[in-house]
Design a protein around this motif. Structure first.
Motif, mmCIF file in Angstrom:
data_model
loop_
_atom_site.group_PDB
_atom_site.id
_atom_site.type_symbol
_atom_site.label_atom_id
_atom_site.label_comp_id
_atom_site.label_asym_id
_atom_site.label_seq_id
_atom_site.Cartn_x
_atom_site.Cartn_y
_atom_site.Cartn_z
ATOM 1 N N VAL A 158 -0.797 -9.375 -16.100
ATOM 2 C CA VAL A 158 -2.060 -8.874 -16.645
ATOM 3 C C VAL A 158 -3.073 -8.757 -15.509
ATOM 4 N N THR A 159 -3.776 -7.638 -15.477
ATOM 5 C CA THR A 159 -4.616 -7.315 -14.312
ATOM 6 C C THR A 159 -5.985 -7.978 -14.395
ATOM 7 N N VAL A 160 -5.996 -9.304 -14.277
ATOM 8 C CA VAL A 160 -7.267 -10.035 -14.305
ATOM 9 C C VAL A 160 -7.577 -10.703 -12.971
ATOM 10 N N HIS A 161 -6.677 -10.552 -11.994
ATOM 11 C CA HIS A 161 -6.850 -11.249 -10.725
ATOM 12 C C HIS A 161 -7.283 -10.262 -9.639
ATOM 13 N N ALA A 162 -8.470 -10.487 -9.084
ATOM 14 C CA ALA A 162 -9.025 -9.565 -8.096
ATOM 15 C C ALA A 162 -8.182 -9.478 -6.837
ATOM 16 N N ASP A 163 -7.386 -10.513 -6.546
ATOM 17 C CA ASP A 163 -6.614 -10.478 -5.306
ATOM 18 C C ASP A 163 -5.482 -9.454 -5.345
ATOM 19 N N GLU A 164 -5.218 -8.874 -6.513
ATOM 20 C CA GLU A 164 -4.225 -7.803 -6.590
ATOM 21 C C GLU A 164 -4.784 -6.501 -6.027
ATOM 22 N N GLY A 165 -6.103 -6.378 -5.983
ATOM 23 C CA GLY A 165 -6.747 -5.141 -5.565
ATOM 24 C C GLY A 165 -6.266 -4.596 -4.234
ATOM 25 N N PRO A 166 -6.271 -5.385 -3.150
ATOM 26 C CA PRO A 166 -5.816 -4.860 -1.858
ATOM 27 C C PRO A 166 -4.367 -4.390 -1.879
ATOM 28 N N ARG A 167 -3.514 -5.088 -2.608
ATOM 29 C CA ARG A 167 -2.113 -4.665 -2.698
ATOM 30 C C ARG A 167 -1.997 -3.354 -3.469
ATOM 31 N N LEU A 168 -2.793 -3.226 -4.510
ATOM 32 C CA LEU A 168 -2.804 -1.979 -5.277
ATOM 33 C C LEU A 168 -3.248 -0.814 -4.404
ATOM 34 N N LEU A 169 -4.276 -1.007 -3.615
ATOM 35 C CA LEU A 169 -4.767 0.053 -2.734
ATOM 36 C C LEU A 169 -3.725 0.447 -1.699
ATOM 37 N N ARG A 170 -3.002 -0.529 -1.169
ATOM 38 C CA ARG A 170 -1.935 -0.214 -0.212
ATOM 39 C C ARG A 170 -0.834 0.599 -0.890
ATOM 40 N N SER A 171 -0.527 0.267 -2.131
ATOM 41 C CA SER A 171 0.501 1.003 -2.863
ATOM 42 C C SER A 171 0.084 2.452 -3.105
ATOM 43 N N ILE A 172 -1.186 2.647 -3.401
ATOM 44 C CA ILE A 172 -1.679 3.976 -3.772
ATOM 45 C C ILE A 172 -1.853 4.878 -2.558
ATOM 46 N N GLY A 173 -2.386 4.358 -1.478
ATOM 47 C CA GLY A 173 -2.683 5.224 -0.343
ATOM 48 C C GLY A 173 -3.683 6.275 -0.748
#
Length: 257
Positions: A158-173
């Protein structure tokens, strides 16, 4: 005569609050129209999922999101909630927001300069493809147009943890059509119509892939043809409106329904 559409005229019966800028009211009207379009298309998930939009010229940065607890069909320019980059409500609201919803959106708004609008859905076809090990196949008219435009991000819960943000951005490019593994679909763009165009094309590709999977093996499209399709997909090009004509046509229909 061209059938003109204006989000302002669609909500002409509503009174803009005193002190609200033209830019914010315009953003609220267009975003509320977008929520009605999602409802018209059946892209709703009870009271969940979100479409967020940056308020132009707001300083510090401010964003609009749907009030948590309302169905998309109930969203209006007046009840949209304005938040800052951390999801804190600005100016007061009768409704809260969903923290799980804004965490992902905030990461994109803050980490991608062009992400003025972010959309996320849990459509059956979108989630089905997101759960497929193969992901999106290059075997239909719509997926072919998305060559080199699709990103994948692995499921982290579940997307409640802000620390996922940088990993998500790397995935998206820099890719604007995103498949969140085991979760759903996401898109972003410099405007609501642009983000919508990416999401509609991605979702349509997933719908066709899901239907095709029931009929046995499919025919893959050769890479040189998918590359040509991607180049010829002018609906993504700002010079050709980046989806605004489609968005306005759907808004005219959805706001009459």
């Amino acid at each position: 005569m061209k059938n003109e559409y204006s989000p302002h005229s669609a909500f002409a019966s509503l009174t803009r609050p005193d002190g609200m800028s033209d830019a914010e009211w315009a953003a609220r009207c267009e975003l509320a129209a977008c929520y009605r379009i999602f409802d018209y298309l059946g892209w709703t998930e009870l009271i969940y999922n979100h479409i967020t939009l940056r308020v132009a010229h707001a300083s510090p940065a401010a964003f609009l999101i749907n009030p948590f607890g309302l169905h998309y069909s109930e969203v209006t320019p007046l009840n949209l909630v304005k938040v800052d980059g951390q999801g804190n409500i600005l100016g007061g609201s009768d409704y809260p927001i969903n923290p799980a919803g804004f965490t992902v959106h905030a990461a994109l708004h803050q980490g991608l300069p062009g992400a003025h609008c972010v959309m996320h859905t849990h459509t059956t076809a979108g989630v089905a493809v997101a759960c497929s090990a193969a992901g999106l196949r290059s075997d239909n008219f719509y997926s072919a147009q998305l060559q080199e435009r699709v990103a994948y991000h692995d499921f982290e819960g579940v997307t409640v943890h802000a620390d996922e943000g940088p990993r998500l951005l790397r995935s998206i490019g820099d890719r604007q059509a995103v498949i969140l593994r085991n979760h759903g679909l996401l898109s972003w763009g410099g405007s609501i119509p642009e983000a919508f165009t990416y999401l509609w094309t991605l979702n349509r590709a997933c719908e066709i892939q899901l239907a095709t999977s029931m009929m046995g093996p499919s025919l893959d499209i050769a890479p040189e043809i998918t590359a040509k399709c991607a180049r010829d997909a002018l609906q993504f090009d700002p010079a050709y409106g980046a989806g605004r004509d489609v968005f306005e046509a759907l808004a005219r229909i959805a706001l009459k329904a």
